[in-house]
Design a protein around this motif. Sequence first.
Motif, PDB file in Angstrom:
ATOM      1  N   CYS A  37       0.813  -1.231   0.000  1.00 52.87           N
ATOM      2  CA  CYS A  37       0.000   0.000   0.000  1.00 52.87           C
ATOM      3  C   CYS A  37       0.839   1.271   0.000  1.00 52.87           C
ATOM      4  O   CYS A  37       0.343   2.341  -0.399  1.00 52.87           O
ATOM      5  N   THR A  38       2.075   1.235   0.448  1.00 53.02           N
ATOM      6  CA  THR A  38       2.949   2.410   0.405  1.00 53.02           C
ATOM      7  C   THR A  38       4.143   2.209  -0.516  1.00 53.02           C
ATOM      8  O   THR A  38       4.779   3.179  -0.919  1.00 53.02           O
ATOM      9  N   SER A  39       4.465   0.935  -0.842  1.00 52.23           N
ATOM     10  CA  SER A  39       5.624   0.617  -1.686  1.00 52.23           C
ATOM     11  C   SER A  39       5.367  -0.684  -2.428  1.00 52.23           C
ATOM     12  O   SER A  39       4.494  -1.476  -2.066  1.00 52.23           O
ATOM     13  N   VAL A  40       6.144  -0.883  -3.491  1.00 55.50           N
ATOM     14  CA  VAL A  40       6.199  -2.174  -4.183  1.00 55.50           C
ATOM     15  C   VAL A  40       7.602  -2.720  -4.013  1.00 55.50           C
ATOM     16  O   VAL A  40       8.586  -2.034  -4.334  1.00 55.50           O
ATOM     17  N   TRP A  41       7.714  -3.951  -3.508  1.00 59.68           N
ATOM     18  CA  TRP A  41       8.999  -4.559  -3.205  1.00 59.68           C
ATOM     19  C   TRP A  41       9.398  -5.502  -4.320  1.00 59.68           C
ATOM     20  O   TRP A  41       8.622  -6.365  -4.738  1.00 59.68           O
ATOM     21  N   VAL A  42      10.631  -5.322  -4.828  1.00 60.46           N
ATOM     22  CA  VAL A  42      11.217  -6.251  -5.805  1.00 60.46           C
ATOM     23  C   VAL A  42      12.566  -6.678  -5.209  1.00 60.46           C
ATOM     24  O   VAL A  42      13.596  -6.080  -5.518  1.00 60.46           O
ATOM     25  N   PRO A  43      12.570  -7.688  -4.348  1.00 54.85           N
ATOM     26  CA  PRO A  43      13.750  -7.983  -3.516  1.00 54.85           C
ATOM     27  C   PRO A  43      14.998  -8.341  -4.298  1.00 54.85           C
ATOM     28  O   PRO A  43      16.113  -8.213  -3.787  1.00 54.85           O
TER      29      PRO A  43
END
Length: 421
Positions: free
Chosen positions: A303-309
């Motif tokens: 909801c505040t970020s998109v994670w692409v580890p």
Amino acid sequence: MPAAAVHYAVRAECGRAPCALPLHAQVRFLGGNPTPVPPLYTQIRLSIEPAPGVMPAVRWMSLNPSIVAVRRETPFQHTLQMPGDTAATPAPDLLQSFVVPKKRGETIVVAEIGAPVNERIEIPVYSSGNDDTWSPPHTTANSHLTVKPIGGSTQAVTFNARIAYADPVTSTYGTASKLFTEMPWPKGTGGFFQSFGSVRVDVSPRPYRPPAVTWRIYGTAATLAQQHFGAFGLADTAILHGVRPGTSSLQAHVGAPLNRDFSIPIVTYATLVLPCHRGVRFAPDGTLTFTTDRQRSDLFADCTSVWVPHGGILLTNGNDPKRAAARGAYRGPQFPDLTVSAWRNAFTVLDAKRYDNAIEPCAAPESPGVERILYGCTTMPARTLLFRTSDGHYVKWLIQNGNGLFVLAGPYEVLSKQSAP
């Protein structure tokens, strides 16, 4: 023996009838409540008989711009189109112009019409300023069009054409060698209404009368529907709909004056709709599994970020060397041509600031939930996310729609494990 020169008759039309001369440049305010209606400006459109084969270039001018100004669009219209874009802003109607009153007085509006017409048309106009009851006395000079010949070429015209986007749904730059569409989204996902891109035939130089276009699609990965947008310069456009991932071929038969067939490949992609608090794991065959566990996700939205580890990069959808890329993003090829060679480990978290800078570089916040378009801004948005998965594959995802970072949606493809920089 050379062919006899064609004589073209030109008239100035206001609506569908010849303009009453002298032409009154005025503004009509239509009100509207609660939504205001933009005012109407006096419009001139040239009619040419017989119809020339090619749309002539027209240079409009006012001999006294302090009394009446001449514009391609009204003061309330803005054009975002730049030469070379395949985005959908219609090309301006060369035969049309708006006259904008400035102060009381009389002047002449001039239209210099290029080949093959090669004539200068002088149209008497007046502005009543702040006194709508004033009008100049009719004279021989201000009640007739003046037509003067001008020099110019009359040589034969060779037409070129290609299939291009009419409305590509997301900003697209450069010349397309492949088009793309996507699968329909699952019903009720994210509350979005899905839009499908449409295509047109781009003919250069523009014919005076749009040729008829008949569309046909070969293959089972996509289908099409027809709609009519005369403003795009041709009568017919086609809307692309994805049926299954794969490749089809789109053919356009263009009637007179071309009488030729044109074709281009279409790639259909699967679609990903990602609400927040949800993650995705990608399989090598392109299928995906949703999860709520961020640690097990190749892609996760909170909801505040998109994670692409495992690292990702934001890219433009095509490139225009005259434009800058959005801050924190990179120039890229159009989506069908994007490969793993463009990948960089530029970030592992796509936060709200990076996201807003990338997808809306030509918008400025006015108030909460309201943005102002910066007309004249030429920065290219970057909506393509290219990222690495835990098993060493790569995924390209074009974020067409986004409700902030709460829901994101668009076509995607899992790419090979070939080496990337």
